[in-house]
Design an enzyme around this catalytic site. Structure first.
Site, PDB file in Angstrom:
ATOM      1  N   ALA A 178       0.815  -1.212   0.000  1.00  0.00           N
ATOM      2  CA  ALA A 178       0.000   0.000   0.000  1.00  0.00           C
ATOM      3  C   ALA A 178       0.848   1.260   0.000  1.00  0.00           C
ATOM      4  O   ALA A 178       1.964   1.281   0.536  1.00  0.00           O
ATOM      5  CB  ALA A 178      -0.920  -0.004   1.215  1.00  0.00           C
ATOM      6  N   TYR A 201      -1.295 -13.503   0.283  1.00  0.00           N
ATOM      7  CA  TYR A 201      -1.623 -13.020   1.632  1.00  0.00           C
ATOM      8  C   TYR A 201      -1.616 -14.179   2.631  1.00  0.00           C
ATOM      9  O   TYR A 201      -1.063 -14.074   3.734  1.00  0.00           O
ATOM     10  CB  TYR A 201      -2.995 -12.347   1.666  1.00  0.00           C
ATOM     11  CG  TYR A 201      -3.108 -11.048   0.916  1.00  0.00           C
ATOM     12  CD1 TYR A 201      -1.988 -10.366   0.413  1.00  0.00           C
ATOM     13  CD2 TYR A 201      -4.362 -10.462   0.698  1.00  0.00           C
ATOM     14  CE1 TYR A 201      -2.109  -9.175  -0.265  1.00  0.00           C
ATOM     15  CE2 TYR A 201      -4.492  -9.260   0.019  1.00  0.00           C
ATOM     16  CZ  TYR A 201      -3.364  -8.626  -0.469  1.00  0.00           C
ATOM     17  OH  TYR A 201      -3.493  -7.439  -1.143  1.00  0.00           O
ATOM     18  N   LEU A 234      -4.890  -2.848   4.070  1.00  0.00           N
ATOM     19  CA  LEU A 234      -5.727  -3.177   2.915  1.00  0.00           C
ATOM     20  C   LEU A 234      -6.957  -2.261   2.878  1.00  0.00           C
ATOM     21  O   LEU A 234      -7.257  -1.569   3.850  1.00  0.00           O
ATOM     22  CB  LEU A 234      -6.162  -4.641   2.994  1.00  0.00           C
ATOM     23  CG  LEU A 234      -5.035  -5.680   2.873  1.00  0.00           C
ATOM     24  CD1 LEU A 234      -5.577  -7.076   3.189  1.00  0.00           C
ATOM     25  CD2 LEU A 234      -4.403  -5.643   1.493  1.00  0.00           C
ATOM     26  N   LYS A 267      -7.001   2.357  10.167  1.00  0.00           N
ATOM     27  CA  LYS A 267      -8.346   2.824  10.453  1.00  0.00           C
ATOM     28  C   LYS A 267      -9.045   3.227   9.155  1.00  0.00           C
ATOM     29  O   LYS A 267      -8.336   3.502   8.172  1.00  0.00           O
ATOM     30  CB  LYS A 267      -8.311   3.982  11.460  1.00  0.00           C
ATOM     31  CG  LYS A 267      -7.859   5.310  10.893  1.00  0.00           C
ATOM     32  CD  LYS A 267      -6.374   5.468  10.881  1.00  0.00           C
ATOM     33  CE  LYS A 267      -5.973   6.143   9.597  1.00  0.00           C
ATOM     34  NZ  LYS A 267      -4.661   5.807   9.151  1.00  0.00           N
ATOM     35  N   ASP A 318     -12.946   7.476   5.359  1.00  0.00           N
ATOM     36  CA  ASP A 318     -11.542   7.775   5.082  1.00  0.00           C
ATOM     37  C   ASP A 318     -11.037   8.997   5.842  1.00  0.00           C
ATOM     38  O   ASP A 318      -9.963   8.971   6.435  1.00  0.00           O
ATOM     39  CB  ASP A 318     -11.349   7.990   3.581  1.00  0.00           C
ATOM     40  CG  ASP A 318      -9.896   7.952   3.174  1.00  0.00           C
ATOM     41  OD1 ASP A 318      -9.276   6.895   3.347  1.00  0.00           O
ATOM     42  OD2 ASP A 318      -9.383   8.982   2.713  1.00  0.00           O
TER      43      ASP A 318
END
Length: 395
Positions: free
Chosen positions: A41, A90, A106, A129, A210
């Site tokens: 990520a 994974y 993720l 989070k 988000d």
């Protein structure tokens, strides 16, 4: 001039090249905790890689990605020892017996499945989070962690930095009296994050998830309580998928700590698509929290990433305003260049090692934050994000 030099020096150490740890080879020290990363990520370099390089008790061990080439490139670029890729990558990482800790950044809609699998595999988990798509997912994850005797932490990194804790200390000291109103904002200009997974409903997309999770967490932290009600919640909906909010504003109330007093008012705002000024100039991010109290007010500019720069402005009624900064804890762990993520990693490792961390985000805190995200979405008419269909196999 010296302050400007200090700023650049701190930012360079924080975001580019932190001093490397030289204590990992101490023969008397416990073996470093090996970290596995799920997904290559974009957040991982700042949230995990750079903090880990300055921590003597951890090792960047393995990374997994759906694309094996991406996993290999990420691993080599950032100093991981191993990589896994492909459809089973994974799970192969989780099956690696050498790994002690899993970092899960993720997409939101995959947090539950892969955190449950990581816990089932006996790994401690640092979870980005918001913790899940729904409060029920969050309850189940923490329940399993508790059953397994494992550490699970929702990565609200700002909570571990001295800046927000200094604001809380000033409020709790009673200098300004009880809180009457507290507002928090995290807004980003259009084009900054309003794309990809953040716009995917099935993956838990949306601005309240988000961005809005931060101001909600912040006002709950500073009031030391949960809201008593969602008074209103308004959204700006994506034209391509009206189930997605690109901006949400919620008005909340909290019960005052003073018996018989009016409820504490709060407005929180999360937006990852603030319109461009004159159609082409990005607006400056809104990243502040402001509390009005009985005898004055206090504001923290840049509560989310205060390690770059922040200011704490205290305005007591009838007295001279003052500005403070807090990059380290007096007499505690930390350096002025430590990022929020570095402070967070310190606390996480302390918890895994059986030590008492300087601060912590409890399971109850994480569950409550997700419950109020659910309630805000319900009030807005959008409803919660879809709950995962994953079922953990039973023995």
């Amino acid at each position: 001039m010296s302050s400007i030099f200090g700023l650049f020096k701190r930012v360079y150490a924080t975001l580019v090249s932190p001093p490397l740890s030289h204590n990992a080879e101490d023969n008397n020290a416990s073996p470093p905790l090996k970290i596995g990363l799920l997904g290559a990520a974009a957040i991982a370099p700042h949230a995990l890689v750079l903090p880990a390089k300055s921590h003597p008790e951890v090792e960047l061990y393995a990374v997994a990605a759906r694309d094996v080439g991406r996993a290999e490139n990420f691993s080599k670029k950032h100093g991981f020892k191993k990589w896994y890729g492909g459809g089973n990558g994974y799970q192969e990482l989780l099956d690696d017996p050498a790994i002690d800790i899993v970092y899960n950044p993720l997409p939101n809609g995959l947090h539950y499945e892969w955190t449950m699998k990581a816990l089932a595999a006996g790994k401690h988990v640092l979870l980005e989070k918001p913790s899940g798509n729904t409060a029920e997912e969050t309850r189940r994850m923490f329940s399993l962690a508790d059953q397994k005797g494992l550490v699970l932490l929702e990565a609200f990194h700002y909570r571990f930095h001295p800046a927000i804790q200094r604001v809380r200390a000033i409020i709790d000291s009673g200098e300004l009296g009880a809180i009457k109103e507290v507002d928090a904002t995290l807004t980003l200009p259009k084009g900054f994050q309003d794309n990809g997974i953040r716009m995917n409903y099935n993956l838990g997309g949306g601005a309240m998830m988000d961005c809005g999770c931060y101001p909600l967490s912040c006002v709950r932290y500073l009031t030391s309580s949960n809201p008593s009600a969602v008074i209103s919640a308004t959204t700006i909906r994506d034209t391509r998928d009206p189930r997605i909010d690109t901006g949400t504003t919620a008005k909340l109330t909290f019960t005052s700590l003073r018996p018989g007093a009016e409820p504490v008012r709060s407005t929180i705002k999360g937006d990852f698509a603030t319109p461009l000024r004159w159609g082409f100039i990005p607006r400056f991010p809104g990243i502040s929290v402001h509390a009005v109290c009985e005898r004055g007010s206090i504001e923290l500019f840049n509560f989310v990433v205060p390690m770059i720069y922040h200011s704490i402005t205290v305005r007591p009624d009838g007295d001279v305003p003052r500005t403070e900064k807090a990059y380290t804890f007096e007499g505690g762990k930390g350096e002025d260049w430590w990022s929020t993520y570095r402070y967070q990693l310190e606390a996480f490792v302390d918890k895994v090692r059986g030590r008492t961390p300087q601060t912590w985000v409890s399971s109850e805190d994480s569950i409550s934050n997700m419950e109020w995200i659910d309630k805000i979405y319900e009030e807005s008419g959008l409803g919660s994000r879809p709950q995962s269909t994953y079922v953990l196999p039973t023995a």
